[in-house]
Design a protein around this motif. Structure first.
Motif, PDB file in Angstrom:
ATOM      1  N   ASN A  12      -0.449  22.865 -13.280  1.00 46.69           N
ATOM      2  CA  ASN A  12      -1.790  23.099 -13.829  1.00 46.69           C
ATOM      3  C   ASN A  12      -2.471  24.289 -13.151  1.00 46.69           C
ATOM      4  N   LEU A  13      -1.725  25.331 -12.913  1.00 43.94           N
ATOM      5  CA  LEU A  13      -2.223  26.473 -12.159  1.00 43.94           C
ATOM      6  C   LEU A  13      -3.512  27.051 -12.741  1.00 43.94           C
ATOM      7  N   LEU A  14      -3.537  27.312 -14.024  1.00 39.65           N
ATOM      8  CA  LEU A  14      -4.722  27.912 -14.635  1.00 39.65           C
ATOM      9  C   LEU A  14      -5.949  27.016 -14.461  1.00 39.65           C
ATOM     10  N   LYS A  15      -5.760  25.714 -14.632  1.00 38.20           N
ATOM     11  CA  LYS A  15      -6.864  24.766 -14.472  1.00 38.20           C
ATOM     12  C   LYS A  15      -7.455  24.863 -13.061  1.00 38.20           C
ATOM     13  N   TYR A  16      -6.598  24.893 -12.042  1.00 38.71           N
ATOM     14  CA  TYR A  16      -7.076  24.935 -10.666  1.00 38.71           C
ATOM     15  C   TYR A  16      -7.689  26.295 -10.308  1.00 38.71           C
ATOM     16  N   LEU A  17      -7.166  27.356 -10.891  1.00 40.11           N
ATOM     17  CA  LEU A  17      -7.771  28.661 -10.647  1.00 40.11           C
ATOM     18  C   LEU A  17      -9.160  28.742 -11.277  1.00 40.11           C
ATOM     19  N   GLU A  18      -9.331  28.136 -12.419  1.00 42.42           N
ATOM     20  CA  GLU A  18     -10.652  28.087 -13.053  1.00 42.42           C
ATOM     21  C   GLU A  18     -11.631  27.256 -12.219  1.00 42.42           C
ATOM     22  N   ILE A  19     -11.133  26.159 -11.646  1.00 42.09           N
ATOM     23  CA  ILE A  19     -11.977  25.337 -10.767  1.00 42.09           C
ATOM     24  C   ILE A  19     -12.416  26.157  -9.561  1.00 42.09           C
ATOM     25  N   ALA A  20     -11.481  26.891  -8.962  1.00 42.68           N
ATOM     26  CA  ALA A  20     -11.817  27.728  -7.805  1.00 42.68           C
ATOM     27  C   ALA A  20     -12.802  28.822  -8.212  1.00 42.68           C
ATOM     28  N   ASN A  21     -12.591  29.396  -9.377  1.00 45.09           N
ATOM     29  CA  ASN A  21     -13.485  30.455  -9.845  1.00 45.09           C
ATOM     30  C   ASN A  21     -14.900  29.934 -10.072  1.00 45.09           C
ATOM     31  N   SER A  22     -15.031  28.643 -10.335  1.00 42.36           N
ATOM     32  CA  SER A  22     -16.361  28.058 -10.551  1.00 42.36           C
ATOM     33  C   SER A  22     -17.086  27.783  -9.229  1.00 42.36           C
ATOM     34  N   GLY A  23     -16.407  28.005  -8.096  1.00 42.43           N
ATOM     35  CA  GLY A  23     -17.080  27.881  -6.808  1.00 42.43           C
ATOM     36  C   GLY A  23     -16.562  26.777  -5.899  1.00 42.43           C
ATOM     37  N   LYS A  24     -15.516  26.078  -6.305  1.00 45.84           N
ATOM     38  CA  LYS A  24     -15.002  24.979  -5.484  1.00 45.84           C
ATOM     39  C   LYS A  24     -13.759  25.405  -4.707  1.00 45.84           C
ATOM     40  N   HIS A  25     -13.584  24.810  -3.537  1.00 44.59           N
ATOM     41  CA  HIS A  25     -12.408  25.055  -2.708  1.00 44.59           C
ATOM     42  C   HIS A  25     -11.341  24.015  -3.049  1.00 44.59           C
ATOM     43  N   ILE A  26     -10.071  24.440  -3.024  1.00 38.94           N
ATOM     44  CA  ILE A  26      -8.958  23.540  -3.325  1.00 38.94           C
ATOM     45  C   ILE A  26      -7.924  23.657  -2.219  1.00 38.94           C
ATOM     46  N   SER A  27      -7.515  22.518  -1.675  1.00 35.42           N
ATOM     47  CA  SER A  27      -6.438  22.480  -0.687  1.00 35.42           C
ATOM     48  C   SER A  27      -5.148  22.106  -1.401  1.00 35.42           C
ATOM     49  N   VAL A  28      -4.094  22.877  -1.170  1.00 36.78           N
ATOM     50  CA  VAL A  28      -2.792  22.606  -1.769  1.00 36.78           C
ATOM     51  C   VAL A  28      -1.890  22.050  -0.674  1.00 36.78           C
ATOM     52  N   THR A  29      -1.294  20.874  -0.950  1.00 37.11           N
ATOM     53  CA  THR A  29      -0.467  20.213   0.058  1.00 37.11           C
ATOM     54  C   THR A  29       0.941  19.948  -0.462  1.00 37.11           C
ATOM     55  N   SER A  30       1.843  19.724   0.462  1.00 39.57           N
ATOM     56  CA  SER A  30       3.205  19.299   0.151  1.00 39.57           C
ATOM     57  C   SER A  30       3.584  18.251   1.184  1.00 39.57           C
ATOM     58  N   ASN A  31       3.897  17.055   0.723  1.00 38.29           N
ATOM     59  CA  ASN A  31       4.201  15.935   1.609  1.00 38.29           C
ATOM     60  C   ASN A  31       3.099  15.712   2.636  1.00 38.29           C
ATOM     61  N   GLY A  32       1.853  15.886   2.206  1.00 37.33           N
ATOM     62  CA  GLY A  32       0.708  15.666   3.071  1.00 37.33           C
ATOM     63  C   GLY A  32       0.381  16.807   4.023  1.00 37.33           C
ATOM     64  N   LYS A  33       1.210  17.848   4.012  1.00 38.47           N
ATOM     65  CA  LYS A  33       0.992  18.992   4.895  1.00 38.47           C
ATOM     66  C   LYS A  33       0.256  20.090   4.120  1.00 38.47           C
ATOM     67  N   LEU A  34      -0.809  20.616   4.711  1.00 41.39           N
ATOM     68  CA  LEU A  34      -1.587  21.667   4.081  1.00 41.39           C
ATOM     69  C   LEU A  34      -0.775  22.955   3.989  1.00 41.39           C
ATOM     70  N   LEU A  35      -0.650  23.476   2.761  1.00 40.59           N
ATOM     71  CA  LEU A  35       0.076  24.729   2.548  1.00 40.59           C
ATOM     72  C   LEU A  35      -0.865  25.917   2.379  1.00 40.59           C
ATOM     73  N   ALA A  36      -1.954  25.680   1.643  1.00 37.96           N
ATOM     74  CA  ALA A  36      -2.883  26.779   1.351  1.00 37.96           C
ATOM     75  C   ALA A  36      -4.238  26.218   0.972  1.00 37.96           C
ATOM     76  N   THR A  37      -5.234  27.069   1.084  1.00 40.10           N
ATOM     77  CA  THR A  37      -6.570  26.745   0.610  1.00 40.10           C
ATOM     78  C   THR A  37      -6.978  27.825  -0.383  1.00 40.10           C
ATOM     79  N   ILE A  38      -7.283  27.403  -1.581  1.00 43.77           N
ATOM     80  CA  ILE A  38      -7.720  28.321  -2.627  1.00 43.77           C
ATOM     81  C   ILE A  38      -9.245  28.327  -2.591  1.00 43.77           C
ATOM     82  N   THR A  39      -9.829  29.516  -2.455  1.00 45.46           N
ATOM     83  CA  THR A  39     -11.282  29.623  -2.357  1.00 45.46           C
ATOM     84  C   THR A  39     -11.822  30.451  -3.514  1.00 45.46           C
TER      85      THR A  39
END
Length: 76
Positions: A12-39
């Motif tokens: 759902n990449l486009l959906k999450y990029l739109e959420i970030a563009n609206s002003g929200k931060h998103i943490s992306v994880t793999s097996n509970g480990k933080l990989l990235a933060t989309i701002t």
């Protein structure tokens, strides 16, 4: 901050990029480990204005046309 698993993020990449563009931060994880933060994107013009304002508040302005310790001719 919203947290999402990497597989859901990929699907759902486009959906999450739109959420970030609206002003929200998103943490992306793999097996509970933080990989990235989309701002959300920064408004660079507003950011630059804030930085210049902070500098202006601390800056001291002096007379730069009058020499301090010697005679000189500014018309040369």
């Amino acid at each position: 901050m919203q947290t999402v698993n990497i597989s859901d993020f990929r699907a759902n990449l486009l959906k999450y990029l739109e959420i970030a563009n609206s002003g929200k931060h998103i943490s992306v994880t793999s097996n509970g480990k933080l990989l990235a933060t989309i701002t959300p994107p920064e408004n660079q013009k507003e950011q630059a204005k804030k930085q210049l304002q902070a500098i202006a508040e601390k800056a001291a302005v002096y007379d730069v046309t009058t020499p301090t310790d010697c005679e000189w001719d500014a018309s040369s």
